[in-house]
Motif scaffolding. Structure first.
Motif, PDB file in Angstrom:
ATOM      1  N   THR A 136     -52.281  -7.213  -6.503  1.00 34.08           N
ATOM      2  CA  THR A 136     -53.014  -6.764  -5.319  1.00 34.08           C
ATOM      3  C   THR A 136     -52.444  -7.398  -4.058  1.00 34.08           C
ATOM      4  N   ARG A 137     -52.035  -8.665  -4.148  1.00 34.42           N
ATOM      5  CA  ARG A 137     -51.444  -9.347  -2.992  1.00 34.42           C
ATOM      6  C   ARG A 137     -50.157  -8.658  -2.550  1.00 34.42           C
ATOM      7  N   VAL A 138     -49.301  -8.298  -3.514  1.00 34.21           N
ATOM      8  CA  VAL A 138     -48.064  -7.587  -3.179  1.00 34.21           C
ATOM      9  C   VAL A 138     -48.383  -6.254  -2.518  1.00 34.21           C
ATOM     10  N   GLN A 139     -49.354  -5.550  -3.060  1.00 37.96           N
ATOM     11  CA  GLN A 139     -49.736  -4.260  -2.510  1.00 37.96           C
ATOM     12  C   GLN A 139     -50.257  -4.401  -1.081  1.00 37.96           C
ATOM     13  N   LEU A 140     -51.097  -5.391  -0.824  1.00 42.55           N
ATOM     14  CA  LEU A 140     -51.678  -5.571   0.509  1.00 42.55           C
ATOM     15  C   LEU A 140     -50.625  -6.003   1.526  1.00 42.55           C
ATOM     16  N   ARG A 141     -49.692  -6.842   1.106  1.00 41.55           N
ATOM     17  CA  ARG A 141     -48.617  -7.236   2.024  1.00 41.55           C
ATOM     18  C   ARG A 141     -47.770  -6.039   2.420  1.00 41.55           C
ATOM     19  N   SER A 142     -47.476  -5.175   1.449  1.00 43.84           N
ATOM     20  CA  SER A 142     -46.720  -3.968   1.754  1.00 43.84           C
ATOM     21  C   SER A 142     -47.522  -3.052   2.674  1.00 43.84           C
ATOM     22  N   MET A 143     -48.819  -2.964   2.431  1.00 44.78           N
ATOM     23  CA  MET A 143     -49.676  -2.151   3.287  1.00 44.78           C
ATOM     24  C   MET A 143     -49.680  -2.663   4.720  1.00 44.78           C
ATOM     25  N   LYS A 144     -49.734  -3.985   4.872  1.00 45.84           N
ATOM     26  CA  LYS A 144     -49.734  -4.580   6.210  1.00 45.84           C
ATOM     27  C   LYS A 144     -48.426  -4.276   6.940  1.00 45.84           C
ATOM     28  N   ALA A 145     -47.300  -4.388   6.226  1.00 44.58           N
ATOM     29  CA  ALA A 145     -46.009  -4.096   6.838  1.00 44.58           C
ATOM     30  C   ALA A 145     -45.916  -2.625   7.239  1.00 44.58           C
ATOM     31  N   MET A 146     -46.431  -1.733   6.420  1.00 44.44           N
ATOM     32  CA  MET A 146     -46.401  -0.313   6.742  1.00 44.44           C
ATOM     33  C   MET A 146     -47.290   0.008   7.935  1.00 44.44           C
ATOM     34  N   CYS A 150     -47.180   1.171  -3.845  1.00 45.87           N
ATOM     35  CA  CYS A 150     -47.658   2.059  -4.920  1.00 45.87           C
ATOM     36  C   CYS A 150     -47.480   1.446  -6.302  1.00 45.87           C
ATOM     37  N   LEU A 151     -46.367   0.739  -6.502  1.00 40.60           N
ATOM     38  CA  LEU A 151     -46.062   0.218  -7.835  1.00 40.60           C
ATOM     39  C   LEU A 151     -47.135  -0.730  -8.368  1.00 40.60           C
ATOM     40  N   PRO A 152     -47.623  -1.699  -7.576  1.00 40.76           N
ATOM     41  CA  PRO A 152     -48.680  -2.565  -8.110  1.00 40.76           C
ATOM     42  C   PRO A 152     -49.937  -1.791  -8.498  1.00 40.76           C
ATOM     43  N   MET A 153     -50.281  -0.759  -7.741  1.00 42.64           N
ATOM     44  CA  MET A 153     -51.456   0.031  -8.072  1.00 42.64           C
ATOM     45  C   MET A 153     -51.275   0.769  -9.392  1.00 42.64           C
ATOM     46  N   VAL A 154     -50.063   1.266  -9.642  1.00 42.25           N
ATOM     47  CA  VAL A 154     -49.789   1.968 -10.897  1.00 42.25           C
ATOM     48  C   VAL A 154     -49.972   1.018 -12.081  1.00 42.25           C
ATOM     49  N   VAL A 155     -49.560  -0.234 -11.902  1.00 40.90           N
ATOM     50  CA  VAL A 155     -49.705  -1.221 -12.975  1.00 40.90           C
ATOM     51  C   VAL A 155     -51.181  -1.581 -13.184  1.00 40.90           C
ATOM     52  N   GLN A 156     -51.959  -1.623 -12.108  1.00 40.11           N
ATOM     53  CA  GLN A 156     -53.363  -2.013 -12.207  1.00 40.11           C
ATOM     54  C   GLN A 156     -54.245  -0.910 -12.785  1.00 40.11           C
ATOM     55  N   LEU A 157     -53.862   0.327 -12.578  1.00 43.27           N
ATOM     56  CA  LEU A 157     -54.738   1.440 -12.938  1.00 43.27           C
ATOM     57  C   LEU A 157     -55.200   1.434 -14.401  1.00 43.27           C
ATOM     58  N   PRO A 158     -54.310   1.178 -15.390  1.00 42.61           N
ATOM     59  CA  PRO A 158     -54.805   1.180 -16.776  1.00 42.61           C
ATOM     60  C   PRO A 158     -55.911   0.159 -17.026  1.00 42.61           C
ATOM     61  N   VAL A 159     -55.784  -1.016 -16.397  1.00 39.75           N
ATOM     62  CA  VAL A 159     -56.806  -2.045 -16.583  1.00 39.75           C
ATOM     63  C   VAL A 159     -58.119  -1.624 -15.925  1.00 39.75           C
ATOM     64  N   LEU A 160     -58.032  -1.150 -14.676  1.00 40.71           N
ATOM     65  CA  LEU A 160     -59.234  -0.750 -13.962  1.00 40.71           C
ATOM     66  C   LEU A 160     -59.894   0.457 -14.622  1.00 40.71           C
ATOM     67  N   TRP A 161     -59.078   1.406 -15.085  1.00 38.72           N
ATOM     68  CA  TRP A 161     -59.650   2.556 -15.766  1.00 38.72           C
ATOM     69  C   TRP A 161     -60.271   2.152 -17.102  1.00 38.72           C
ATOM     70  N   GLY A 162     -59.668   1.181 -17.772  1.00 40.43           N
ATOM     71  CA  GLY A 162     -60.253   0.693 -19.007  1.00 40.43           C
ATOM     72  C   GLY A 162     -61.622   0.071 -18.777  1.00 40.43           C
ATOM     73  N   LEU A 163     -61.757  -0.700 -17.709  1.00 38.53           N
ATOM     74  CA  LEU A 163     -63.053  -1.295 -17.384  1.00 38.53           C
ATOM     75  C   LEU A 163     -64.064  -0.221 -17.002  1.00 38.53           C
ATOM     76  N   PHE A 164     -63.609   0.794 -16.254  1.00 35.65           N
ATOM     77  CA  PHE A 164     -64.475   1.910 -15.892  1.00 35.65           C
ATOM     78  C   PHE A 164     -64.954   2.655 -17.142  1.00 35.65           C
TER      79      PHE A 164
END
Length: 281
Positions: A45-55, A95-109
């Protein structure tokens, strides 16, 4: 317990049962499990947010390039890549960190969507509201005999509010913000018809994301696209360097104005004399 072809569901289910053995309450167990999952995936999530901030910083420049090269896609892509390289930004890192997180978050959902998981467990502090219950059923029965059932609305409302604030922080493009304006309302409506345990997960997860955003990115800034880009700032500075009144630039305009005023005065002065001469003739 259905796994929905997700290998994380059994693991998350075992972790939830272990937490329930410690807390003896499913409300606390869902909150703790959600926070643990968020802590595990925080580096991504940290990598994703840093990329978001730069964009977000590059958004005004990207908008200028799109306007400048709207009829030349090839040049636009080249300029975009040059902009990314100049600022050491990789758009894929958002986008890449979110793709990696999705299986875990969807599993919890998927785990918390299973109403059989909670059995007859109730929400802490609300013994009449089960973790597997749907708030809509209680809202429809609230008036006039059971007004206390309106408390069940707190979960859909919190789902909508946390979703709205998360969206307000992360979506800085006004055009995209218009597209997502109904999303908080939609999620709040879904929460009326889903199990309360799933709403608790969503509220805690979204609140944790808001905290991560403040930690990594900082407080939300105004819409980045409203800020003048580098090219606009240069153009404005050049325009401001030319004096608007007085000086050499104003001299010719003033002189021309005086000449025009003098000519109009001469015309007014000659008018009566010409009329008088015509009468004498």
């Amino acid at each position: 317990m259905p796994s929905f072809h997700n290998p994380f569901v059994p693991w998350l289910g075992s972790a939830l049962q272990a937490l329930h053995g410690l807390t003896h309450d499913y409300t606390l167990s869902v909150i703790l499990l959600t926070l643990i999952v968020k802590a595990v995936i925080h580096p991504l999530t940290r990598v994703q947010l840093r990329s978001m901030k730069a964009m977000q910083v590059l958004t005004p420049h990207m908008a200028d390039l799109r306007r400048k090269h709207k009829d030349d896609p090839k040049t636009l892509n080249q300029e975009m890549m040059a902009l990314y390289r100049a600022h050491s930004v990789n758009p894929m890192m958002g986008c890449l960190p979110m793709v990696v997180q999705l299986p875990v978050l969807w599993g919890l959902f998927a785990l918390l969507s299973n109403r059989a998981l909670f059995g007859s467990a109730t929400v802490i502090g609300l013994p009449w509201l089960g973790m597997a219950a749907q708030p809509m059923k209680f809202v429809l029965q609230a008036l006039p005999n059971h007004p206390v059932y309106l408390i069940a609305l707190i979960f859909p409302v919190l789902v909508g509010l946390t979703t709205w604030y998360q969206q307000k922080m992360s979506v800085t493009d006004p055009a995209q913000a218009k597209l997502f304006v109904f999303m908080p309302i939609m999620f709040g409506y879904f929460a009326l018809n889903y199990a309360v345990g799933l709403s608790i997960y969503w509220i805690v997860s979204t609140t944790a994301y808001i905290g991560e955003y403040f930690l990594v990115v900082g407080p939300p800034q105004p819409m980045m696209v409203k800020a003048p880009s580098k090219s606009q700032a240069i153009a404005q500075s050049r325009a401001g360097a030319v004096p608007s009144t007085g000086g050499p630039a104003a001299g010719p305009a003033a002189g021309q104005g005086d000449n025009k005023a003098g000519k109009s005065a001469n015309r007014r002065g000659r008018g009566p004399r010409n009329q008088k001469g015509a009468k004498q003739a």
